[in-house]
Design an enzyme around this catalytic site. Structure first.
Site, short mmCIF file in Angstrom:
data_model
loop_
_atom_site.label_atom_id
_atom_site.label_comp_id
_atom_site.label_asym_id
_atom_site.label_seq_id
_atom_site.Cartn_x
_atom_site.Cartn_y
_atom_site.Cartn_z
N ASP A 27 46.26 39.29 52.01
CA ASP A 27 46.95 39.08 50.18
C ASP A 27 46.26 38.24 50.04
O ASP A 27 46.15 36.69 50.59
CB ASP A 27 48.45 38.59 51.05
CG ASP A 27 48.51 39.41 49.12
OD1 ASP A 27 48.80 40.49 48.81
OD2 ASP A 27 49.31 38.33 48.59
N GLY A 83 36.55 42.33 41.61
CA GLY A 83 37.72 41.42 41.28
C GLY A 83 37.58 40.42 40.29
O GLY A 83 36.76 40.58 38.81
N TYR A 84 38.29 39.11 40.26
CA TYR A 84 38.01 37.57 38.91
C TYR A 84 36.64 36.99 39.84
O TYR A 84 36.36 36.52 38.93
CB TYR A 84 39.19 37.27 39.49
CG TYR A 84 40.49 37.70 38.93
CD1 TYR A 84 40.85 38.26 37.98
CD2 TYR A 84 41.32 37.89 39.77
CE1 TYR A 84 41.92 38.05 37.02
CE2 TYR A 84 42.30 38.90 39.63
CZ TYR A 84 43.04 38.76 38.43
OH TYR A 84 43.91 39.25 38.11
#
Length: 200
Positions: free
Chosen positions: A74, A154-155
């Site tokens: 995570d 993603g980022y």
């Protein structure tokens, strides 16, 4: 439960994110596991308030439901000027990568202090509700004004790694592994995982 009493040759990556699964396939290649993605359509509620809690939830759930050892990550982006947001909600910050990036850049408009860090919590679990290993890695950097690079997910295009001058999206997979949060977390996990495999 020992690895010998389970299907230790097979490891399920507890993620439905293809980019994340691909990274762990590369990480785990030297250990000669058969690496599988979690079953398509499997949904796991992430209600933890920390990355470590969510990683544990996912690893235990996938291990229990598949009968194989499961590795969960995570991870997320924490921006100082936004009080640590998006944090554990990084993947739920908007509907897709482009919208997440646009939303974050909009939130930072006019803000000069753009320090941030990526965090990755890993949990390795066995069926029957047993956690074997937990580690966490952090990579510090800043949020760029515009996206740069076309690698990663993603980022990655808006996170410039501290002292590197490159975003994750401008790095090769080898560079990202060396300095990235998941690479750092896996470097902590790998020796312990090797010990478990050797003790099977």
């Amino acid at each position: 439960m020992s690895l010998k009493s389970c299907h230790y040759q097979t490891l399920v990556v507890a993620s439905s994110n293809p980019g994340k699964v691909e990274e762990f396939v590369d990480f785990l290649a030297p250990l000669q596991f058969q690496v599988l993605a979690q079953p398509e359509g499997m949904q796991i509620e992430e209600h933890g308030i920390t990355f470590a809690e969510n990683a544990r939830l996912k690893a235990l759930e996938v291990a229990t439901r598949t009968g194989y050892m499961a590795l969960a990550d995570d991870s997320g982006l924490c921006v100082d000027a936004l009080g640590g947001e998006p944090g554990v909600y990084s993947s739920r910050y908007a509907s897709n990568d482009q919208q997440r990036i646009e939303k974050l850049l909009t939130a930072l408009e006019g803000i000069r202090e753009r320090s941030a860090h990526f965090s990755s919590a890993l949990c390795l679990a066995m069926p029957q509700n047993e956690v074997l290993l937990e580690v966490e890695g952090i990579c510090r950097g800043v949020i760029t004004n515009v996206p740069r690079g076309d690698h990663g997910f993603g980022y990655d295009p808006i996170f410039e790694v501290l002292d590197k001058g490159l975003t994750f999206a401008e790095m090769s997979s080898e560079q990202k592994r060396a300095c990235g949060h998941r690479g750092k977390a896996f470097s902590l996990l790998e020796p312990k995982l090797k010990q478990l495999v050797m003790a099977k």
